[in-house]
Design a protein around this motif. Structure first.
Motif, mmCIF file in Angstrom:
data_model
loop_
_atom_site.group_PDB
_atom_site.id
_atom_site.type_symbol
_atom_site.label_atom_id
_atom_site.label_comp_id
_atom_site.label_asym_id
_atom_site.label_seq_id
_atom_site.Cartn_x
_atom_site.Cartn_y
_atom_site.Cartn_z
ATOM 1 N N GLY A 148 -58.954 -6.211 -45.504
ATOM 2 C CA GLY A 148 -59.666 -6.805 -44.493
ATOM 3 C C GLY A 148 -58.544 -6.985 -43.172
ATOM 4 O O GLY A 148 -57.514 -6.208 -43.494
ATOM 5 N N SER A 149 -59.132 -7.563 -42.053
ATOM 6 C CA SER A 149 -58.208 -7.558 -40.908
ATOM 7 C C SER A 149 -57.251 -8.395 -41.213
ATOM 8 O O SER A 149 -56.911 -9.380 -42.028
ATOM 9 N N PRO A 150 -55.751 -7.968 -40.636
ATOM 10 C CA PRO A 150 -55.791 -6.979 -39.719
ATOM 11 C C PRO A 150 -55.441 -5.670 -40.307
ATOM 12 O O PRO A 150 -54.953 -4.503 -39.498
ATOM 13 N N SER A 185 -57.298 -3.584 -42.398
ATOM 14 C CA SER A 185 -58.459 -2.484 -42.386
ATOM 15 C C SER A 185 -59.649 -3.350 -41.925
ATOM 16 O O SER A 185 -59.992 -4.471 -41.907
ATOM 17 N N HIS A 186 -60.624 -2.189 -41.352
ATOM 18 C CA HIS A 186 -61.831 -3.016 -40.811
ATOM 19 C C HIS A 186 -62.993 -2.944 -42.093
ATOM 20 O O HIS A 186 -63.586 -1.880 -42.414
ATOM 21 N N CYS A 187 -63.207 -3.928 -42.543
ATOM 22 C CA CYS A 187 -64.280 -4.444 -43.468
ATOM 23 C C CYS A 187 -64.952 -5.608 -43.544
ATOM 24 O O CYS A 187 -64.545 -6.617 -42.785
ATOM 25 N N THR A 188 -65.800 -5.799 -44.145
ATOM 26 C CA THR A 188 -66.654 -7.074 -44.242
ATOM 27 C C THR A 188 -67.084 -7.568 -45.643
ATOM 28 O O THR A 188 -67.006 -6.824 -46.611
ATOM 29 N N SER A 215 -68.682 2.252 -35.454
ATOM 30 C CA SER A 215 -67.532 1.244 -35.301
ATOM 31 C C SER A 215 -68.380 -0.128 -35.594
ATOM 32 O O SER A 215 -67.642 -1.368 -35.977
ATOM 33 N N PRO A 269 -68.776 -1.785 -40.818
ATOM 34 C CA PRO A 269 -67.482 -1.649 -41.110
ATOM 35 C C PRO A 269 -68.008 -1.545 -42.843
ATOM 36 O O PRO A 269 -68.974 -1.534 -43.472
ATOM 37 N N CYS A 300 -65.363 -5.053 -48.065
ATOM 38 C CA CYS A 300 -64.291 -5.043 -48.603
ATOM 39 C C CYS A 300 -64.097 -5.032 -50.247
ATOM 40 O O CYS A 300 -63.077 -4.581 -50.791
#
Length: 621
Positions: free
Chosen positions: A355-357, A359-362, A440, A443, A446
């Motif tokens: 996840g942040s920062p 990788s871009h996941c949810t 974009s 996402p 995760c």
């Protein structure tokens, strides 16, 4: 008697006589300390002394050379340049290190685990899209229009070949009219040789483009699909239950781990392209691998040819997916050939993203600004479809029939939206070229599970056993949801068997691990510091102490210089000397010979009362 009295009065007036004059006494001086006190902060007198002390006592390597070689200016300069060069190289490498750290790179760590796993869901479709009764007449008109277009291009008659079903009841013409402006055309312009497509225009006809295909089969299917969706949009929001009316005989038998499946393990739905579908969704936990501990299904794979221009395959569409996930068969499904027994082994992989920062996941769709149109768990594909449908509604004022609708929207139909095809394909082309913001905005999850499948097939049933197996399948099977009345055994090309099982319970986990965590970053910085200066964290504290002492010394020297500048300025005006603040009699005594001089108030603060004493004025005889 009067003379002596007058003399006494004169003497008293003149300040002489037998009385004493008492002057003000100064306060006692503060008690003297017995010994010197140790100062709280001790600073050298100059920057040279400060730097010399640091170089002689620090644990940073190389600095002592600046003191030991002070008699040789060449060596001092050389060591000074070496010290500054090492310091510059250190901070250059620090910059590279922090630049890489702020990119937040990750590495993939693979680990193996072994435990019981929840059996995945399996979705199966018979690939026989049916003709809904409310729009049956509209689809017959579409078949006639398709026959006209195909004959014009290829001189092939669909009706004589039996490719389309005959018209059952002509009846009155439907009120709905096809958009006959969208016709199949052979494109012969520059760069369009041997291509077939159809033209789509906006409502005014001023903006048109061609949807071209190099394959005529693909072009005919895409053109037919466009009109098919246009007709299906006329259906009410809740279509008929296709499972009860069309697909009740699709599954002949179902067994898991040697036991029959129950009715609650099935969820039926109808797909506009793939026909009647089942999702086998049992709460089963796989404790052992192997084909005998998986799921086994016998399916009907008869091709009904209701819509031959839409569905050109014969077989069964299958997809293995995670529970509570929407099956997108057009993206992940695979086909099973009729008359075969297909064995599918499953291997599961799990991906865990940081996840942040990094990788871009949810996690479960948190922080995603796209409202999912599916009542299932968040997946990226469901988010992309929901995003596209919402953009479709906002841009074209209607939604695409194959996807769920947002609240208050309606499906696109040429009867209500004459130019919806032009708007849809323009938007879809942007989606294909990744020019829409959906990628974009959606996402990846995760935590994600994926299945690796390995399949094998063989002919089933065999030539010698086919008769009795098909005869038995003509009877109602205990695990089958049902069969159509009057069904008779078919050739073996109309049935298929599917076995799905875990090949092994060992599953692979792929975890994202940061290349530089905070402890690893500090370790890398310490390694570089030790490489160039051979010191430790305490040496860094020594440098910090040097910096603080230098700042404090600069402040003190600046204040001292400021006081000297202010003290050297001439006074603006001459001030009168202070007069004696003692009584008038004491002033007279100070001018008399033999009398003690009067003290100024400033002197009184430094002289004790015993030193002042009492001044006696002698009497004249």
């Amino acid at each position: 008697m009067e003379a002596p009295a007058q003399a006494g009065a004169v003497a008293q007036a003149a300040g002489v006589g037998p009385r004493t004059c008492k002057c003000p006494q100064a306060p006692p001086p503060p008690p003297m300390e017995e010994g010197p006190r140790e100062p709280l902060v001790e600073l050298p007198g100059s920057f040279r002394e400060l730097f010399t002390f640091f170089c002689a006592n620090t644990t940073v390597h190389g600095t002592i050379r600046l003191i030991c070689s002070s008699q040789n200016r060449l060596k001092t300069a050389s060591w000074g340049l070496l010290f500054l060069g090492a310091l510059g190289a250190l901070y250059w490498q620090f910059g590279l290190l922090f630049e890489q750290y702020w990119r937040y790179p990750v590495i993939m760590t693979v680990s193996m685990h072994s435990e019981g796993k929840l059996f995945p869901s399996v979705t199966l479709c018979d690939m026989n899209p049916h003709r809904p009764s409310p729009v049956r007449r509209h689809l017959q008109a579409l078949d006639a229009f398709a026959q006209e277009n195909i004959y014009a291009l290829y001189r092939f008659n669909l009706s004589t070949s039996g490719a389309i079903p005959p018209v059952e009841d002509p009846g009155p013409a439907p009120a709905f009219q096809l958009d006959r402006r969208v016709r199949l055309e052979r494109l012969s312009g520059p760069g369009s040789q041997n291509k077939v497509g159809f033209r789509l225009c906006n409502s005014t006809g001023g903006d048109c483009f061609y949807r071209a295909y190099s394959s005529g089969v693909t072009a005919v299917r895409a053109w037919y699909r466009f009109h098919y969706v246009d007709i299906l949009a006329l259906l009410p929001p809740s279509p008929e239950d296709s499972h009860q009316s069309h697909g009740g005989h699709f599954v002949f038998s179902c067994r898991y781990n040697g036991q029959d499946c129950q009715a609650q393990h099935f969820r039926a739905f109808h797909h506009p392209t793939y026909g009647s579908c089942y999702t086998v969704n049992g709460m089963w936990t796989a404790q052992r691998p192997g084909i005998t501990h998986g799921i086994s299904l016998i399916l009907r794979a008869e091709q009904q040819d209701d819509l031959p221009l839409l569905s050109t395959e014969a077989g069964i569409k299958v997809m293995v997916h995670t529970r509570d996930h929407t099956p997108f068969l057009e993206h992940r499904g695979f086909s099973i050939r009729p008359g075969t027994e297909t064995t599918i082994g499953i291997r599961e992989d799990e991906v865990h993203r940081l996840g942040s920062p990094y990788s871009h996941c949810t996690d479960s769709g948190e922080g995603v600004d796209v409202r999912l149109l599916y009542n299932t768990t968040y997946t990226r594909q469901a988010c992309l479809v929901s995003c596209f449908q919402q953009l479709m509604v906002n841009t074209c004022s209607c939604g695409y029939y194959f996807y769920p609708l947002p609240a208050g929207a309606e499906y696109c139909s040429s009867a209500r939206h004459p130019a919806w095809g032009h708007c849809f394909y323009r938007l879809y082309r942007k989606l294909e070229t990744h020019r829409l913001p959906c990628s974009s905005r959606c996402p990846r999850p995760c935590r994600q599970s994926s299945y690796k499948l390995s399949a094998g097939s063989s002919s089933w049933p065999s030539t010698k056993s086919g008769d009795w197996i098909l005869a038995v399948l003509g009877e109602r099977s205990p695990g089958s949801p049902g069969r159509s009345p009057g069904w008779s055994p078919r050739p073996r090309s109309n049935v298929a068997k599917v076995n799905i099982f875990y090949q092994e319970l060992n599953y692979r986990t792929v975890d994202e691990t940061p290349v530089y965590s905070v402890p690893q970053l500090l370790s890398a910085m310490g390694s570089l510091w030790s490489l160039w200066f051979g010191s430790s964290v305490l040496s860094v504290l020594e440098l910090l102490e040097l910096l603080i002492d230098a700042v404090a010394l600069a402040v003190l020297l600046g204040c001292h210089r400021l006081r000297r500048v202010l003290g050297s300025r001439p006074r603006a005006a001459h001030t009168k000397p202070e007069t004696n603040q003692v009584p008038g009699d004491c002033g007279h005594d100070a001018t008399r010979p033999g009398a003690q001089p009067a003290m100024l108030p400033g002197a009184l603060a430094r002289v004790s009362a015993e030193e002042l004493g009492q001044v006696w004025v002698p009497q004249d005889s």
